[in-house]
Structures are given as structure tokens and as C-alpha cells.
Motif scaffolding. Structure first.
Motif, PDB file in Angstrom:
ATOM      1  N   CYS A 111      -4.453   0.056  -0.088  1.00 48.40           N
ATOM      2  CA  CYS A 111      -5.320  -0.963   0.497  1.00 48.40           C
ATOM      3  C   CYS A 111      -6.714  -0.370   0.734  1.00 48.40           C
ATOM      4  O   CYS A 111      -6.899   0.848   0.707  1.00 48.40           O
ATOM      5  N   ASP A 152       0.188   4.084   1.019  1.00 49.41           N
ATOM      6  CA  ASP A 152      -0.057   4.939   2.183  1.00 49.41           C
ATOM      7  C   ASP A 152       0.479   4.334   3.471  1.00 49.41           C
ATOM      8  O   ASP A 152       1.301   4.926   4.140  1.00 49.41           O
ATOM      9  N   CYS A 153       0.014   3.142   3.821  1.00 48.87           N
ATOM     10  CA  CYS A 153       0.393   2.585   5.123  1.00 48.87           C
ATOM     11  C   CYS A 153       1.513   1.560   4.986  1.00 48.87           C
ATOM     12  O   CYS A 153       1.999   1.051   5.983  1.00 48.87           O
ATOM     13  N   CYS A 196      -7.024   2.228   3.622  1.00 46.94           N
ATOM     14  CA  CYS A 196      -6.589   3.589   3.284  1.00 46.94           C
ATOM     15  C   CYS A 196      -7.562   4.233   2.306  1.00 46.94           C
ATOM     16  O   CYS A 196      -7.783   5.441   2.344  1.00 46.94           O
ATOM     17  N   CYS A 244       0.856  -1.182   0.000  1.00 46.92           N
ATOM     18  CA  CYS A 244       0.000   0.000   0.000  1.00 46.92           C
ATOM     19  C   CYS A 244       0.893   1.234   0.000  1.00 46.92           C
ATOM     20  O   CYS A 244       1.846   1.307   0.770  1.00 46.92           O
TER      21      CYS A 244
HETATM   22 ZN    ZN Z   1      -3.011   1.145   3.371  1.00 41.58          ZN
END
Ligand code: ZN
Ligand code: ZN
Length: 104
Positions: free
Chosen positions: A94, A60-61, A97, A58
Motif C-alpha cells: 500500500c 507489509d501491513c 508502507c 499489502c
Molecule cells: Zn501496507
């Protein structure tokens, strides 16, 4: 363009992607925007022809995906690889997110 074009028919529902308005099935990732992670998404072939575990994360995370997880795309603009300046560029994120981004 020919009937053997691998990009012509959707791999999930076999919609004809060259139609102006392809009719994807309701549960097709092209309709829902949610894609299942397949084994082929997690490996790549090296220059030597060896199978490498490339993984997918992902953006973002930074959670890594496993086969059977689901992910979605976030459109981040244009500018593809050399020779494709107009190509749309997507990040893989994901669903957690994506849900956060949707309410942000
Ligand atoms: Zn994520
Ligand atoms: Zn489809």
C-alpha cells in the motif's frame, strides 16, 4: 506479435509498450508507479469457472485493498513461475508502507 496483442498497448494511456522507450502519459501508472485497484484485481476465476473473491493485500501491513484504493509495486528480485526464472517478481504494497519504506 500482432495488433491484437493484449499486452502491446498500455491499458491506461495506450502507449505502445513494444517501443524501446514507450511514451506513457504523465499520469499513467507506468510512469507514476501507483496503480488504482480495479474490481478485476479482487476476483479470480476458479478452475470450475466460478468467480471467486480472491482479494489483494499489502505484503507489509496486510491491509486488504478495496476498489479505488491505490497500490504500488516493490521489486523483490527475480525468479518467476516455472519456466520464467528471469522474470521480475514484485510484491504489492500500500502507499502508506511505500512511503515508510522510502524514508527508512
Ligand atoms: Zn501496507
Ligand atoms: Zn501508460
Amino acid at each position: 506479435m500482432s495488433a491484437s496483442d493484449p499486452f502491446r498497448f498500455c491499458i491506461c494511456c495506450e502507449a505502445d509498450c513494444y517501443e524501446e522507450d514507450p511514451e506513457h502519459a504523465e499520469n499513467c501508472p507506468s510512469t507514476t508507479g501507483v496503480f488504482p485497484v480495479a474490481k478485476r484485481d479482487l476476483v479470480s476465476i476458479s478452475a470450475e469457472g466460478e468467480l471467486e473473491h480472491s482479494g489483494m493485500r499489502c505484503m507489509d501491513c496486510e491491509d486488504s485493498f478495496a476498489v479505488g484504493d491505490h497500490y504500488t509495486h516493490r521489486h523483490v528480485g527475480r525468479g518467476g513461475p516455472p519456466g520464467m526464472p528471469e522474470a521480475d517478481v514484485y510484491e504489492v504494497i500500500c502507499l502508506g508502507c511505500a512511503a515508510l519504506a522510502a524514508v527508512a
